[in-house]
Design a protein around this motif. Structure first.
Motif, PDB file in Angstrom:
ATOM      1  N   ILE A   4       0.765  -1.108   0.363  1.00  0.00           N
ATOM      2  CA  ILE A   4      -0.043   0.492   0.022  1.00  0.00           C
ATOM      3  C   ILE A   4       0.836   1.081  -0.165  1.00  0.00           C
ATOM      4  CG2 ILE A   4      -1.993   1.746   1.332  1.00  0.00           C
ATOM      5  CD1 ILE A   4      -2.508  -1.159   2.543  1.00  0.00           C
ATOM      6  N   MET A   5       0.926   1.891  -0.907  1.00  0.00           N
ATOM      7  CA  MET A   5       1.714   3.584  -1.595  1.00  0.00           C
ATOM      8  C   MET A   5       0.730   4.158  -0.118  1.00  0.00           C
ATOM      9  SD  MET A   5       4.028   2.279  -2.715  1.00  0.00           S
ATOM     10  CE  MET A   5       5.310   3.547  -3.076  1.00  0.00           C
ATOM     11  N   TRP A   6       1.614   5.704  -0.217  1.00  0.00           N
ATOM     12  CA  TRP A   6       1.347   7.252   0.658  1.00  0.00           C
ATOM     13  C   TRP A   6       0.055   6.721   1.288  1.00  0.00           C
ATOM     14  CZ3 TRP A   6       3.489  11.238  -0.080  1.00  0.00           C
ATOM     15  CH2 TRP A   6       4.729  11.636  -1.578  1.00  0.00           C
ATOM     16  N   PRO A   7       0.447   5.646   2.286  1.00  0.00           N
ATOM     17  CA  PRO A   7      -0.099   5.299   3.635  1.00  0.00           C
ATOM     18  C   PRO A   7      -0.201   6.919   4.396  1.00  0.00           C
ATOM     19  CG  PRO A   7       1.822   4.983   4.401  1.00  0.00           C
ATOM     20  CD  PRO A   7       2.063   4.760   3.094  1.00  0.00           C
ATOM     21  N   SER A   8       0.539   7.739   4.551  1.00  0.00           N
ATOM     22  CA  SER A   8       0.570   8.894   5.239  1.00  0.00           C
ATOM     23  C   SER A   8      -0.582   9.900   4.315  1.00  0.00           C
ATOM     24  CB  SER A   8       1.836   9.519   5.197  1.00  0.00           C
ATOM     25  OG  SER A   8       2.737   9.679   4.076  1.00  0.00           O
ATOM     26  N   ALA A   9      -0.381   9.979   3.528  1.00  0.00           N
ATOM     27  CA  ALA A   9      -1.609  10.392   2.041  1.00  0.00           C
ATOM     28  C   ALA A   9      -2.933  10.483   2.911  1.00  0.00           C
ATOM     29  CB  ALA A   9      -1.157  10.542   1.113  1.00  0.00           C
ATOM     30  N   LEU A  10      -2.623   8.662   2.213  1.00  0.00           N
ATOM     31  CA  LEU A  10      -4.237   8.063   2.741  1.00  0.00           C
ATOM     32  C   LEU A  10      -4.621   8.227   3.809  1.00  0.00           C
ATOM     33  CD1 LEU A  10      -3.160   4.886   1.179  1.00  0.00           C
ATOM     34  CD2 LEU A  10      -4.834   6.644  -0.029  1.00  0.00           C
ATOM     35  N   HIS A  11      -3.784   8.593   4.710  1.00  0.00           N
ATOM     36  CA  HIS A  11      -3.934   8.766   6.720  1.00  0.00           C
ATOM     37  C   HIS A  11      -2.770  10.442   7.329  1.00  0.00           C
ATOM     38  CE1 HIS A  11      -6.526   7.695  10.087  1.00  0.00           C
ATOM     39  NE2 HIS A  11      -5.386   6.738  11.077  1.00  0.00           N
ATOM     40  N   PRO A  12      -3.720  11.108   7.290  1.00  0.00           N
ATOM     41  CA  PRO A  12      -2.678  12.278   7.662  1.00  0.00           C
ATOM     42  C   PRO A  12      -2.426  11.629   9.535  1.00  0.00           C
ATOM     43  CG  PRO A  12      -4.121  12.203   6.356  1.00  0.00           C
ATOM     44  CD  PRO A  12      -5.179  11.171   6.327  1.00  0.00           C
ATOM     45  N   GLU A  13      -3.637  10.932   9.668  1.00  0.00           N
ATOM     46  CA  GLU A  13      -3.293  10.961  11.623  1.00  0.00           C
ATOM     47  C   GLU A  13      -2.202  10.423  11.910  1.00  0.00           C
ATOM     48  OE1 GLU A  13      -6.348  10.599   9.283  1.00  0.00           O
ATOM     49  OE2 GLU A  13      -7.949  11.488  10.731  1.00  0.00           O
ATOM     50  N   ILE A  14      -1.532   9.572  10.949  1.00  0.00           N
ATOM     51  CA  ILE A  14      -0.608   8.577  11.437  1.00  0.00           C
ATOM     52  C   ILE A  14       0.746   9.656  10.908  1.00  0.00           C
ATOM     53  CG2 ILE A  14       0.436   8.280   9.181  1.00  0.00           C
ATOM     54  CD1 ILE A  14       0.362   4.951   9.679  1.00  0.00           C
ATOM     55  N   LEU A  15       1.345  10.783  10.853  1.00  0.00           N
ATOM     56  CA  LEU A  15       2.003  11.232  10.811  1.00  0.00           C
ATOM     57  C   LEU A  15       1.946  11.806  12.100  1.00  0.00           C
ATOM     58  CD1 LEU A  15       1.717  13.871   7.712  1.00  0.00           C
ATOM     59  CD2 LEU A  15       3.499  11.960   7.825  1.00  0.00           C
ATOM     60  N   GLU A  16       1.360  12.133  13.176  1.00  0.00           N
ATOM     61  CA  GLU A  16       1.288  12.808  13.898  1.00  0.00           C
ATOM     62  C   GLU A  16       1.705  11.371  15.069  1.00  0.00           C
ATOM     63  OE1 GLU A  16      -2.723  13.292  15.549  1.00  0.00           O
ATOM     64  OE2 GLU A  16      -3.105  14.734  14.185  1.00  0.00           O
ATOM     65  N   LEU A  17       1.566  10.720  14.836  1.00  0.00           N
ATOM     66  CA  LEU A  17       2.703   9.004  15.512  1.00  0.00           C
ATOM     67  C   LEU A  17       4.652   9.469  15.277  1.00  0.00           C
ATOM     68  CD1 LEU A  17       0.660   6.176  14.727  1.00  0.00           C
ATOM     69  CD2 LEU A  17       0.808   7.316  16.743  1.00  0.00           C
ATOM     70  N   SER A  44       7.124 -17.701   4.819  1.00  0.00           N
ATOM     71  CA  SER A  44       6.404 -19.714   5.090  1.00  0.00           C
ATOM     72  C   SER A  44       6.099 -20.064   6.758  1.00  0.00           C
ATOM     73  CB  SER A  44       7.982 -20.176   4.441  1.00  0.00           C
ATOM     74  OG  SER A  44       9.124 -20.574   5.265  1.00  0.00           O
ATOM     75  N   SER A  45       6.318 -19.734   6.945  1.00  0.00           N
ATOM     76  CA  SER A  45       5.732 -19.078   8.883  1.00  0.00           C
ATOM     77  C   SER A  45       4.232 -19.547   9.248  1.00  0.00           C
ATOM     78  CB  SER A  45       6.999 -18.456  10.114  1.00  0.00           C
ATOM     79  OG  SER A  45       6.373 -16.873   9.551  1.00  0.00           O
ATOM     80  N   ASP A  46       4.202 -19.693  11.002  1.00  0.00           N
ATOM     81  CA  ASP A  46       2.919 -19.285  11.425  1.00  0.00           C
ATOM     82  C   ASP A  46       2.515 -17.362  11.547  1.00  0.00           C
ATOM     83  OD1 ASP A  46       1.654 -21.777  10.945  1.00  0.00           O
ATOM     84  OD2 ASP A  46       2.685 -22.357  12.777  1.00  0.00           O
ATOM     85  N   ARG A  47       3.817 -16.531  11.655  1.00  0.00           N
ATOM     86  CA  ARG A  47       3.882 -15.576  12.313  1.00  0.00           C
ATOM     87  C   ARG A  47       3.497 -14.430  10.826  1.00  0.00           C
ATOM     88  NH1 ARG A  47       8.289 -17.481  12.847  1.00  0.00           N
ATOM     89  NH2 ARG A  47       9.587 -14.841  12.148  1.00  0.00           N
ATOM     90  N   VAL A  48       2.780 -13.540  11.390  1.00  0.00           N
ATOM     91  CA  VAL A  48       2.735 -12.295   9.951  1.00  0.00           C
ATOM     92  C   VAL A  48       3.715 -11.626  10.146  1.00  0.00           C
ATOM     93  CG1 VAL A  48       1.475 -10.131  11.843  1.00  0.00           C
ATOM     94  CG2 VAL A  48       1.358 -10.821   9.946  1.00  0.00           C
ATOM     95  N   ARG A  49       4.348 -10.645   8.882  1.00  0.00           N
ATOM     96  CA  ARG A  49       5.406  -9.715   8.443  1.00  0.00           C
ATOM     97  C   ARG A  49       5.108  -8.577   7.925  1.00  0.00           C
ATOM     98  NH1 ARG A  49       9.017  -8.531   3.884  1.00  0.00           N
ATOM     99  NH2 ARG A  49       7.269  -7.361   4.082  1.00  0.00           N
ATOM    100  N   ARG A  50       4.457  -8.065   9.208  1.00  0.00           N
ATOM    101  CA  ARG A  50       4.402  -6.320   8.966  1.00  0.00           C
ATOM    102  C   ARG A  50       5.812  -4.949   8.744  1.00  0.00           C
ATOM    103  NH1 ARG A  50      -0.435  -6.487  13.389  1.00  0.00           N
ATOM    104  NH2 ARG A  50       1.396  -7.619  13.654  1.00  0.00           N
ATOM    105  N   ALA A  51       5.536  -4.538   7.873  1.00  0.00           N
ATOM    106  CA  ALA A  51       6.909  -3.350   8.030  1.00  0.00           C
ATOM    107  C   ALA A  51       6.225  -2.292   7.089  1.00  0.00           C
ATOM    108  CB  ALA A  51       7.733  -4.093   6.798  1.00  0.00           C
ATOM    109  N   TYR A  52       6.943  -1.515   7.427  1.00  0.00           N
ATOM    110  CA  TYR A  52       7.195   0.109   7.202  1.00  0.00           C
ATOM    111  C   TYR A  52       8.013   1.191   6.266  1.00  0.00           C
ATOM    112  CZ  TYR A  52       4.073   4.558   7.675  1.00  0.00           C
ATOM    113  OH  TYR A  52       3.322   5.956   7.155  1.00  0.00           O
ATOM    114  N   ILE A  53       7.874   1.490   5.773  1.00  0.00           N
ATOM    115  CA  ILE A  53       9.039   1.605   4.807  1.00  0.00           C
ATOM    116  C   ILE A  53       8.372   2.866   4.291  1.00  0.00           C
ATOM    117  CG2 ILE A  53      10.163   1.886   2.564  1.00  0.00           C
ATOM    118  CD1 ILE A  53       8.343  -1.290   3.582  1.00  0.00           C
ATOM    119  N   LEU A  54      10.232   3.920   4.814  1.00  0.00           N
ATOM    120  CA  LEU A  54       9.952   5.320   3.927  1.00  0.00           C
ATOM    121  C   LEU A  54      11.355   5.803   3.676  1.00  0.00           C
ATOM    122  CD1 LEU A  54       9.833   4.997   7.427  1.00  0.00           C
ATOM    123  CD2 LEU A  54       8.056   7.591   7.302  1.00  0.00           C
TER     124      LEU A  54
END
Length: 271
Positions: free
Chosen positions: A74-87, A216-226
């Protein structure tokens, strides 16, 4: 961090083309980002055409949820949800980027990349600069931040040390034409896996070869890239219509140094 530690971080980035950045988010901060991230994934925050599948060239795993991409981007989360910039992450990322590439660094774009359990589709080897237009100043840094513990089995990053000092490799479309890739492997001299725990980051340059295995695991992998680059180059990009998916999320080779569609064999002195 001491002055000498900051200098060592920047020196390692210049030499290797990537550097572990340590802890960028506390456990509580990670939870705050996960909550927003999961709203994106579930559609609670609409992402429209900014959402795509980096693994669309591969078949879905048997029994996989048809609503879940092989590799969700998902590109541009900060444009889609500007509240994330407050974090805090964007401010901390900017401070780190200025240490690594200079005081004129600014945010160019951000993205989410998610690998669900057992999707098992690797992100193809590539260099980010292959996606980008030619610019006179090529300084750029991507800061990859783990929101879950990430190891080889669920998709931590792999880099090739020193690859940023050599010419871009020829890139080509993936089999479905929706993303790009180049020739490389884990057997490449200098190929290095960089496991991280939730809240930690790793920074790499725009021309560093990188990829990650499928989950290939049972775990999720979430990454945020700037991604950060000099402010003047961001202005030049925008003047030339390049905005990294803000208005056009087509993923193709744009850099002449990585384009071999004209039939040239390319300079493979970097192999």
């Amino acid at each position: 961090m001491t002055v000498s530690a900051h200098l060592e971080l920047a020196a390692a980035f210049r030499e290797d083309g990537f550097v572990p950045a340590g802890t960028l988010l506390s456990a509580d901060e990670v939870e705050a980002y996960r909550e927003i991230y999961d709203r994106f994934l579930a559609g609670g925050i609409e992402s429209g055409d900014k959402r795509s599948d980096l693994g669309s060239h591969a078949p879905r795993a048997a029994g996989a949820d048809a609503a879940v991409e092989n590799i969700t981007q998902i590109m541009w989360p900060s444009a889609l949800h500007p509240e994330i910039l407050e974090l805090p992450l964007h401010a901390r990322g900017l401070a780190l980027a200025r240490e690594l590439i200079g005081d004129d660094a600014e945010l160019d774009f951000d993205m989410l990349i998610h690998k669900a359990p057992h999707t098992a589709v690797p992100t193809p080897w590539h260099q980010d600069a292959a996606y980008w237009i030619d610019l006179p100043d090529t300084r750029a840094v991507s800061i990859w931040v783990a929101l879950d513990d990430a190891g080889p089995d669920n998709g931590c990053m792999w880099y090739v040390k020193g690859s940023h000092t050599r010419p871009l490799r020829p890139h080509r479309p993936t089999s479905d034409g929706k993303n790009i890739q180049c020739d490389c492997s884990e057997d490449e001299p200098g190929a290095t896996a960089v496991p991280v725990t939730a809240g930690q980051g790793v920074a790499h340059s725009g021309s560093t070869l990188h990829y990650s295995r499928g989950n290939s695991s049972d775990r999720v992998r979430r990454a945020y890239i700037l991604n950060y680059r000099p402010a003047a180059m961001i202005r030049l990009e925008r003047e030339q219509g390049s905005d990294h998916g803000l208005n056009d999320n087509e993923r193709k080779v744009r850099n002449a140094g990585a384009d071999r569609s004209d039939g040239r064999s390319g300079d493979r002195s970097d192999d």
